[in-house]
Write a protein that holds these residues in place. Structure first.
Motif, PDB file in Angstrom:
ATOM      1  N   PRO A 109     -72.161  29.214  54.846  1.00 13.38           N
ATOM      2  CA  PRO A 109     -73.576  29.478  54.638  1.00 13.38           C
ATOM      3  C   PRO A 109     -73.811  30.630  53.658  1.00 13.38           C
ATOM      4  O   PRO A 109     -72.999  31.568  53.584  1.00 13.38           O
ATOM      5  N   VAL A 110     -74.902  30.524  52.936  1.00 10.66           N
ATOM      6  CA  VAL A 110     -75.327  31.617  52.064  1.00 10.66           C
ATOM      7  C   VAL A 110     -75.851  32.730  52.971  1.00 10.66           C
ATOM      8  O   VAL A 110     -76.683  32.496  53.847  1.00 10.66           O
ATOM      9  N   VAL A 111     -75.336  33.945  52.778  1.00 11.85           N
ATOM     10  CA  VAL A 111     -75.764  35.082  53.590  1.00 11.85           C
ATOM     11  C   VAL A 111     -76.553  36.108  52.781  1.00 11.85           C
ATOM     12  O   VAL A 111     -77.191  36.994  53.360  1.00 11.85           O
ATOM     13  N   ASP A 112     -76.537  35.985  51.463  1.00  6.23           N
ATOM     14  CA  ASP A 112     -77.281  36.920  50.614  1.00  6.23           C
ATOM     15  C   ASP A 112     -77.507  36.263  49.256  1.00  6.23           C
ATOM     16  O   ASP A 112     -76.630  35.534  48.768  1.00  6.23           O
ATOM     17  N   MET A 113     -78.670  36.533  48.672  1.00  2.00           N
ATOM     18  CA  MET A 113     -78.990  35.956  47.368  1.00  2.00           C
ATOM     19  C   MET A 113     -79.963  36.882  46.637  1.00  2.00           C
ATOM     20  O   MET A 113     -80.881  37.423  47.257  1.00  2.00           O
ATOM     21  N   HIS A 114     -79.733  37.052  45.356  1.00  2.00           N
ATOM     22  CA  HIS A 114     -80.620  37.853  44.507  1.00  2.00           C
ATOM     23  C   HIS A 114     -80.873  37.078  43.221  1.00  2.00           C
ATOM     24  O   HIS A 114     -79.933  36.523  42.636  1.00  2.00           O
ATOM     25  N   ILE A 115     -82.128  37.077  42.779  1.00  2.00           N
ATOM     26  CA  ILE A 115     -82.486  36.408  41.532  1.00  2.00           C
ATOM     27  C   ILE A 115     -83.329  37.367  40.707  1.00  2.00           C
ATOM     28  O   ILE A 115     -84.304  37.931  41.206  1.00  2.00           O
ATOM     29  N   LYS A 116     -82.949  37.559  39.455  1.00  2.00           N
ATOM     30  CA  LYS A 116     -83.701  38.396  38.516  1.00  2.00           C
ATOM     31  C   LYS A 116     -84.288  37.473  37.459  1.00  2.00           C
ATOM     32  O   LYS A 116     -83.570  36.915  36.619  1.00  2.00           O
ATOM     33  N   TYR A 117     -85.597  37.271  37.524  1.00  2.00           N
ATOM     34  CA  TYR A 117     -86.300  36.420  36.561  1.00  2.00           C
ATOM     35  C   TYR A 117     -86.598  37.270  35.326  1.00  2.00           C
ATOM     36  O   TYR A 117     -87.349  38.239  35.404  1.00  2.00           O
ATOM     37  N   ILE A 118     -86.006  36.916  34.197  1.00  2.00           N
ATOM     38  CA  ILE A 118     -86.166  37.700  32.975  1.00  2.00           C
ATOM     39  C   ILE A 118     -87.169  37.030  32.032  1.00  2.00           C
ATOM     40  O   ILE A 118     -88.109  37.659  31.573  1.00  2.00           O
ATOM     41  N   ARG A 119     -86.944  35.768  31.768  1.00  2.00           N
ATOM     42  CA  ARG A 119     -87.840  34.957  30.938  1.00  2.00           C
ATOM     43  C   ARG A 119     -87.998  33.603  31.613  1.00  2.00           C
ATOM     44  O   ARG A 119     -87.083  33.134  32.276  1.00  2.00           O
ATOM     45  N   PRO A 120     -89.131  32.939  31.428  1.00  2.00           N
ATOM     46  CA  PRO A 120     -89.341  31.665  32.122  1.00  2.00           C
ATOM     47  C   PRO A 120     -88.484  30.535  31.547  1.00  2.00           C
ATOM     48  O   PRO A 120     -88.153  30.529  30.363  1.00  2.00           O
ATOM     49  N   MET A 121     -88.130  29.608  32.418  1.00  2.00           N
ATOM     50  CA  MET A 121     -87.562  28.333  32.002  1.00  2.00           C
ATOM     51  C   MET A 121     -88.748  27.376  31.932  1.00  2.00           C
ATOM     52  O   MET A 121     -89.561  27.348  32.855  1.00  2.00           O
ATOM     53  N   ILE A 122     -88.830  26.619  30.858  1.00  2.00           N
ATOM     54  CA  ILE A 122     -90.010  25.778  30.661  1.00  2.00           C
ATOM     55  C   ILE A 122     -89.640  24.299  30.555  1.00  2.00           C
ATOM     56  O   ILE A 122     -88.492  23.946  30.284  1.00  2.00           O
ATOM     57  N   GLU A 143     -79.812  26.484  23.386  1.00  2.68           N
ATOM     58  CA  GLU A 143     -79.797  26.520  21.917  1.00  2.68           C
ATOM     59  C   GLU A 143     -79.671  27.934  21.365  1.00  2.68           C
ATOM     60  O   GLU A 143     -78.879  28.182  20.459  1.00  2.68           O
ATOM     61  N   SER A 144     -80.423  28.875  21.893  1.00  5.56           N
ATOM     62  CA  SER A 144     -80.438  30.225  21.328  1.00  5.56           C
ATOM     63  C   SER A 144     -79.479  31.186  22.037  1.00  5.56           C
ATOM     64  O   SER A 144     -79.119  32.219  21.479  1.00  5.56           O
ATOM     65  N   GLY A 145     -79.113  30.868  23.275  1.00  3.52           N
ATOM     66  CA  GLY A 145     -78.281  31.777  24.050  1.00  3.52           C
ATOM     67  C   GLY A 145     -79.070  32.901  24.711  1.00  3.52           C
ATOM     68  O   GLY A 145     -78.488  33.760  25.379  1.00  3.52           O
ATOM     69  N   THR A 146     -80.376  32.898  24.570  1.00  7.08           N
ATOM     70  CA  THR A 146     -81.212  33.923  25.180  1.00  7.08           C
ATOM     71  C   THR A 146     -81.087  33.873  26.700  1.00  7.08           C
ATOM     72  O   THR A 146     -81.231  32.803  27.302  1.00  7.08           O
ATOM     73  N   VAL A 147     -80.821  35.015  27.312  1.00  6.77           N
ATOM     74  CA  VAL A 147     -80.686  35.081  28.762  1.00  6.77           C
ATOM     75  C   VAL A 147     -82.072  34.959  29.400  1.00  6.77           C
ATOM     76  O   VAL A 147     -83.009  35.671  29.031  1.00  6.77           O
ATOM     77  N   LEU A 148     -82.175  34.039  30.361  1.00  8.15           N
ATOM     78  CA  LEU A 148     -83.438  33.773  31.034  1.00  8.15           C
ATOM     79  C   LEU A 148     -83.459  34.316  32.461  1.00  8.15           C
ATOM     80  O   LEU A 148     -84.480  34.818  32.926  1.00  8.15           O
ATOM     81  N   THR A 149     -82.345  34.187  33.150  1.00  6.55           N
ATOM     82  CA  THR A 149     -82.272  34.572  34.559  1.00  6.55           C
ATOM     83  C   THR A 149     -80.847  35.001  34.883  1.00  6.55           C
ATOM     84  O   THR A 149     -79.891  34.432  34.355  1.00  6.55           O
TER      85      THR A 149
END
Length: 142
Positions: A60-73, A101-107
């Motif tokens: 089971p997943v016991v911990d999760m963190h998400i950093k939203y940097i730029r939107p996925m569209i 395509e650009s390699g820009t980090v989104l999340t």
């Protein structure tokens, strides 16, 4: 000397069912995107969910963190790179989602899973040998 790690890359596209009314990927779907990447990495290790069950453990997943940097569209092509960061005490993974395509980090994200013995229902304080051995074999042999 750099520490050797196991990585896997997957690509996918943001589909209509992934987005909200603004055509931006709904934040809850990022967990699904993490799962897609995690499954690819587990297949590479040779320890997918079917193999986990055969070995007598659930994770089971016991911990999760998400950093939203730029939107996925909508219709955007995404490249996800997942890295196994820890495998002896727990399964800790890091994720980087980029525009393909650009390699820009989104999340950026992390997840931690702990092994649970299916018979005793007890959490393990170290990963089972069957998993650790598969990881070490890949790290040693490429």
């Amino acid at each position: 000397m750099a520490v050797k790690k196991i990585k896997e890359t997957v690509e996918f596209q943001i589909e209509f069912y992934d987005v909200d009314s603004m055509q931006v990927a709904w934040h809850g779907n990022y967990v699904k995107f993490m799962e897609v990447a995690r499954c690819a990495l587990l297949r590479k290790i040779g320890y997918d969910y079917n193999e986990m069950t055969r070995s007598g453990y659930v994770w089971p997943v016991v911990d999760m963190h998400i950093k939203y940097i730029r939107p996925m569209i909508f219709m955007q092509k995404i490249r996800a790179v997942v890295t196994l960061e820890e495998y002896e005490v727990c399964m800790k993974l890091s994720y980087k989602f980029m525009d393909a395509e650009s390699g820009t980090v989104l999340t950026k994200a992390e997840s931690t899973q702990m092994a649970v013995d299916m018979q005793t229902k007890e959490s393990l304080w170290a990963c089972p040998a069957c998993f650790v051995e598969k990881v070490r074999a890949i790290l040693e042999n490429g």
